[in-house]
Design a protein around this motif. Structure first.
Motif, PDB file in Angstrom:
ATOM      1  N   ASP A  81      81.229 -13.207 -23.810  1.00 23.59           N
ATOM      2  CA  ASP A  81      81.361 -14.144 -24.916  1.00 23.59           C
ATOM      3  C   ASP A  81      80.184 -15.120 -24.843  1.00 23.59           C
ATOM      4  OD1 ASP A  81      82.389 -15.709 -27.059  1.00 23.59           O
ATOM      5  OD2 ASP A  81      83.245 -17.104 -25.585  1.00 23.59           O
ATOM      6  N   ASN A  83      79.409 -18.088 -27.614  1.00 26.31           N
ATOM      7  CA  ASN A  83      79.704 -18.708 -28.898  1.00 26.31           C
ATOM      8  C   ASN A  83      78.984 -20.046 -28.994  1.00 26.31           C
ATOM      9  OD1 ASN A  83      80.732 -19.669 -31.269  1.00 26.31           O
ATOM     10  ND2 ASN A  83      82.886 -19.574 -30.651  1.00 26.31           N
ATOM     11  N   THR A  85      78.446 -21.444 -32.179  1.00 27.09           N
ATOM     12  CA  THR A  85      78.602 -21.761 -33.605  1.00 27.09           C
ATOM     13  C   THR A  85      79.315 -23.081 -33.845  1.00 27.09           C
ATOM     14  OG1 THR A  85      80.684 -20.523 -33.698  1.00 27.09           O
ATOM     15  CG2 THR A  85      78.645 -19.319 -34.208  1.00 27.09           C
ATOM     16  N   MET A  90      80.057 -25.384 -26.788  1.00 31.30           N
ATOM     17  CA  MET A  90      79.820 -23.945 -26.771  1.00 31.30           C
ATOM     18  C   MET A  90      80.655 -23.337 -25.665  1.00 31.30           C
ATOM     19  SD  MET A  90      76.254 -23.103 -24.808  1.00 31.30           S
ATOM     20  CE  MET A  90      76.828 -21.412 -24.622  1.00 31.30           C
ATOM     21  N   SER A  91      81.004 -22.090 -25.831  1.00 35.82           N
ATOM     22  CA  SER A  91      81.773 -21.389 -24.801  1.00 35.82           C
ATOM     23  C   SER A  91      81.105 -20.062 -24.501  1.00 35.82           C
ATOM     24  CB  SER A  91      83.220 -21.160 -25.265  1.00 35.82           C
ATOM     25  OG  SER A  91      83.250 -20.327 -26.409  1.00 35.82           O
ATOM     26  N   THR A  92      81.166 -19.684 -23.254  1.00 36.15           N
ATOM     27  CA  THR A  92      80.595 -18.410 -22.837  1.00 36.15           C
ATOM     28  C   THR A  92      81.358 -17.897 -21.633  1.00 36.15           C
ATOM     29  OG1 THR A  92      78.597 -17.269 -22.081  1.00 36.15           O
ATOM     30  CG2 THR A  92      78.894 -19.531 -21.358  1.00 36.15           C
ATOM     31  N   LYS A 208      72.161 -10.889 -30.342  1.00 34.68           N
ATOM     32  CA  LYS A 208      73.295 -11.639 -30.852  1.00 34.68           C
ATOM     33  C   LYS A 208      74.463 -10.706 -31.165  1.00 34.68           C
ATOM     34  CE  LYS A 208      74.639 -14.966 -34.403  1.00 34.68           C
ATOM     35  NZ  LYS A 208      74.193 -15.752 -35.591  1.00 34.68           N
ATOM     36  N   GLY A 209      75.629 -11.090 -30.675  1.00 31.62           N
ATOM     37  CA  GLY A 209      76.836 -10.316 -30.935  1.00 31.62           C
ATOM     38  C   GLY A 209      77.100  -9.215 -29.928  1.00 31.62           C
TER      39      GLY A 209
END
Length: 226
Positions: A81, A83, A85, A90-92, A208-209
């Protein structure tokens, strides 16, 4: 006629002898004065020899058992993950496989406290994860694969923009940071605790993604400070 006068006989008197020289009275005092100095000199000599022997023994033990710093290396990475946005949060979620090697043939290493987090542009993008205690026996290597992140953390706009730009180009550079305390053990002797700080530069291919195992474009040996 004049009578010849011969030498007159001198009547015997007490024999005159040369006076016998007497020894100075302070000689005994001089002898007793220098004996303590001889004892002190002998004591200092013995003490010097003893300290020299102890120093040589410690030097030999240090040369035989001197500990070398552990070695760390990142061998794989995965992104589950990333993120960015919803700034400023932010999270990862990331997972790294890390090889930890003890290069010492006579000394074991005990990690009593060790934590890890991920940094980007010198800013933490994950919370610190506490790792379980680790015991590295002599001349051994272990692999650990901690999953780091999962919770939103505040970040700067520079971090968000940088990550978005790097994903566009498909190359992201991160740092895996570990810090904690360790001890060395040789036989029955354990050292005191030492602070350890490990910095691993990781360059990975990431679009990305994308989710899953990512290729490592560069992961040199980690820098270890103790």
């Amino acid at each position: 006629m004049q009578e010849e006068h011969g030498p007159r006989d001198v009547p015997p008197g007490p024999e005159q002898t040369e006076p016998t020289p007497t020894k100075p009275k302070h000689k005994a005092a001089m002898v007793s004065r220098y004996r303590p100095n001889d004892s002190k000199r002998s004591f200092c000599t013995c003490l010097t020899i003893f300290l020299l022997f102890v120093g040589i023994t410690l030097l030999v033990l240090w040369l035989v058992y001197r500990p070398y710093k552990p070695r760390f290396a990142v061998v794989s990475a995965a992104i589950y993950d990333l993120n960015v946005t919803a700034p400023p949060l932010m999270s990862t979620t990331m997972q790294f496989t890390l090889l930890i090697r003890n290069p010492n043939k006579r000394v074991s290493i005990y990690y009593d406290k060790l934590s890890a987090y991920v940094s980007y542009k010198n800013q933490a993008i994950t919370e610190q994860l506490t790792l379980p205690p680790l015991d590295l026996q002599k001349h051994s290597t272990v692999a650990v694969s901690p999953v780091i992140g999962g919770f939103p953390v505040p970040v700067s706009v520079e971090v968000v923009n940088g990550l978005v730009m790097d994903q566009t180009y498909g190359v992201v550079g991160l740092k895996l940071i570990l810090q904690g305390r360790l001890r060395w053990k040789a036989g029955a002797i354990k050292t005191s605790h030492y602070e350890i700080y490990v910095k691993c530069d990781v360059l990975m291919g990431l679009k990305k993604g994308f989710v899953g195992q990512v290729p490592l474009l560069g992961a040199p040996g980690c820098n270890v400070d103790i």
